[in-house]
Design an enzyme around this catalytic site. Sequence first.
Site, mmCIF file in Angstrom:
data_model
loop_
_atom_site.group_PDB
_atom_site.id
_atom_site.type_symbol
_atom_site.label_atom_id
_atom_site.label_comp_id
_atom_site.label_asym_id
_atom_site.label_seq_id
_atom_site.Cartn_x
_atom_site.Cartn_y
_atom_site.Cartn_z
ATOM 1 N N HIS A 102 14.528 -6.089 -3.641
ATOM 2 C CA HIS A 102 13.209 -5.452 -3.777
ATOM 3 C C HIS A 102 13.279 -3.986 -4.187
ATOM 4 O O HIS A 102 12.495 -3.542 -5.022
ATOM 5 C CB HIS A 102 12.478 -5.596 -2.447
ATOM 6 C CG HIS A 102 11.062 -5.127 -2.456
ATOM 7 N ND1 HIS A 102 10.118 -5.639 -3.323
ATOM 8 C CD2 HIS A 102 10.409 -4.190 -1.699
ATOM 9 C CE1 HIS A 102 8.947 -5.040 -3.100
ATOM 10 N NE2 HIS A 102 9.108 -4.151 -2.141
ATOM 11 N N ARG A 140 14.542 1.568 3.534
ATOM 12 C CA ARG A 140 13.250 2.229 3.331
ATOM 13 C C ARG A 140 12.166 1.634 4.228
ATOM 14 O O ARG A 140 12.027 0.411 4.323
ATOM 15 C CB ARG A 140 12.819 2.074 1.864
ATOM 16 C CG ARG A 140 11.455 2.663 1.568
ATOM 17 C CD ARG A 140 11.139 2.605 0.097
ATOM 18 N NE ARG A 140 11.079 1.253 -0.405
ATOM 19 C CZ ARG A 140 9.995 0.475 -0.375
ATOM 20 N NH1 ARG A 140 8.874 0.937 0.147
ATOM 21 N NH2 ARG A 140 10.032 -0.738 -0.850
ATOM 22 N N SER A 187 7.377 4.063 -0.596
ATOM 23 C CA SER A 187 7.829 4.377 -1.962
ATOM 24 C C SER A 187 6.714 4.905 -2.862
ATOM 25 O O SER A 187 6.946 5.817 -3.656
ATOM 26 C CB SER A 187 8.504 3.167 -2.598
ATOM 27 O OG SER A 187 7.676 2.052 -2.495
ATOM 28 N N GLU A 243 2.440 -2.370 8.708
ATOM 29 C CA GLU A 243 3.575 -3.120 8.167
ATOM 30 C C GLU A 243 4.748 -2.918 9.111
ATOM 31 O O GLU A 243 4.714 -2.038 9.981
ATOM 32 C CB GLU A 243 3.904 -2.646 6.737
ATOM 33 C CG GLU A 243 2.849 -3.121 5.745
ATOM 34 C CD GLU A 243 3.106 -2.722 4.301
ATOM 35 O OE1 GLU A 243 2.487 -3.324 3.440
ATOM 36 O OE2 GLU A 243 3.910 -1.815 4.047
ATOM 37 N N HIS A 276 13.598 -7.727 0.282
ATOM 38 C CA HIS A 276 12.316 -7.979 0.956
ATOM 39 C C HIS A 276 12.405 -9.347 1.618
ATOM 40 O O HIS A 276 12.881 -10.304 1.003
ATOM 41 C CB HIS A 276 11.186 -7.951 -0.076
ATOM 42 C CG HIS A 276 9.833 -7.822 0.538
ATOM 43 N ND1 HIS A 276 9.224 -8.854 1.225
ATOM 44 C CD2 HIS A 276 8.960 -6.783 0.590
ATOM 45 C CE1 HIS A 276 8.035 -8.447 1.663
ATOM 46 N NE2 HIS A 276 7.852 -7.196 1.293
ATOM 47 N N ARG A 322 12.661 -4.355 7.750
ATOM 48 C CA ARG A 322 12.806 -5.463 6.800
ATOM 49 C C ARG A 322 14.232 -5.920 6.580
ATOM 50 O O ARG A 322 14.453 -7.082 6.259
ATOM 51 C CB ARG A 322 12.063 -5.187 5.503
ATOM 52 C CG ARG A 322 12.484 -4.119 4.627
ATOM 53 C CD ARG A 322 11.736 -4.147 3.307
ATOM 54 N NE ARG A 322 10.275 -4.047 3.397
ATOM 55 C CZ ARG A 322 9.517 -3.495 2.459
ATOM 56 N NH1 ARG A 322 10.068 -2.985 1.392
ATOM 57 N NH2 ARG A 322 8.223 -3.457 2.565
ATOM 58 N N GLY A 368 0.791 -1.217 0.000
ATOM 59 C CA GLY A 368 0.000 0.000 0.000
ATOM 60 C C GLY A 368 0.823 1.266 0.000
ATOM 61 O O GLY A 368 1.978 1.275 -0.408
#
Length: 486
Positions: free
Chosen positions: A330, A366, A371, A112, A223, A270, A48
């Site tokens: 990723h 990130r 993004s 997330e 990822h 991540r 999202g």
Amino acid sequence: MKTSYDVLIIGTGIAGLQTALNLPKSLNILIVSKDYAWECNTFYAQGGVAVAVDEADISLHVKDTLEAGTGHCNKEAVEVLCSNGPLAIQRLIDMGFEFDKDEKGKLLYTKEAAHSQNRILHAGGDATGRYIHLFMMEQLFCPILYNTQVTDLLIEDGECYGARVLHADRIFNLYAKKVIIASGGVGSLYEYHTNARTISADMQGICLSHGIALADMEMMQFHPTAFVLGNAVRKQLLSESLRGEGAKVVDEEGKRFVYEYDTRGELAPRDIVSRAIFDYKQKTQKEVYLDLSAFEEAHFKQRFPSIYFNMKNIGYDLPRQRIPISPAFHYAMGGIKTDLEGKIAGVKNLYAVGEAANTGVHGANRLASNSLLEGLVFSYRVAQDILKTIAQEKTLKVFSEKEAILMKEGDKELKNELRNLMWCHAGIMRDKTNLEKAFKRVEEMIELPIGKLLKLRLLVSREIIQSALKRKASLGAHYIKEDVNR
Ligand code: SIN
């Protein structure tokens, strides 16, 4: 065909399309797309768009982004991103875009990893990127030239005049007053990645060949949860929102081991979860899975329809069956260095935006779902700068249309070798010996009689390896392990 425009945009992801949509219809705009317009990373984005849920959340969104970025972010860029986020989303909603809502019509926010609260908007369940892309394509008022490979930028005396392209077996120049690079990151440099097949670092390589600086190129994000088995070039992403809503990472015996690496377990940033999975697999030689047993079937199918059907097509019955997972490349935090209006220092009329650009907003890692927001916020700023500075008249320069040979026999094998080299030696866990080995081999490959497109990939790979060698200590996604060979 017309070859002179006001604005030339390279790339059809959120950053490119939204730059066009932010410009007036009176401008003569052309977008070039390497393939179909939907072969871009935006189209495949699942989770999202992260955005502050209210005024008070802006500072928390800033804090989470800075923390995930491991102290390496440009704070000003982060503040621009988070404080302009709500307005950028409102603009999209005002244009008619619909994010997922509950039965009372209230926007649904999910969570997330590394977000301190639920602030991820989504659409079509887990098809956020696809929905946004389709919506933007429907709004678009300017032409797209498909199947167009940019082979060079037309730069002279610190000014950009357009781009040289290959289209329909013909090399020719496209001239423009303003050129925007919105071509995404570097996915195809790595053996395992979640990116569209078009994302192969060409524009970053062209920039390097003109002496344009890239920044933070050691910062490559992996990822944690991709399904990498099978022959597909783009590996199936298993959205972080699955873990945000209850999926667990387990080994063959069902043991949750990520807590051994970080107290936040599956919801650690991540880079940490990716390394935990990678390291655990290497250490134990066990398979690692994403366990979806926390989900009720009907809900899963409705909330994650893309993952449900994509995995069903390859024989997985979700959420009943667990999925074997591996980290995969990723996202590139590093990219073409720009200011906060997307301008590239030293080259007038040239911009970069989105994943291709480096404003420092993502630092060393990130934060999930920042993004798409970056694409929305910074494309608006690029458009504003274009409107302020676009000259009514610009002296046109004519450039040669001669181009080097783009592809040669044997390039394909070398490309595959490079992907493996980058995955093994400039990937999730690095060490000096292997980085040096990779550097030496890349230098050798550059000297071979190869096509220009491969050379561009090699230039960018060399930049990633060199940046990784320069940064001696681990930081965020750049992890240097103890060197057993020294
Ligand atoms: C995901 O859905 O896990 C990807 C989100 C992102 O890359 O920000």
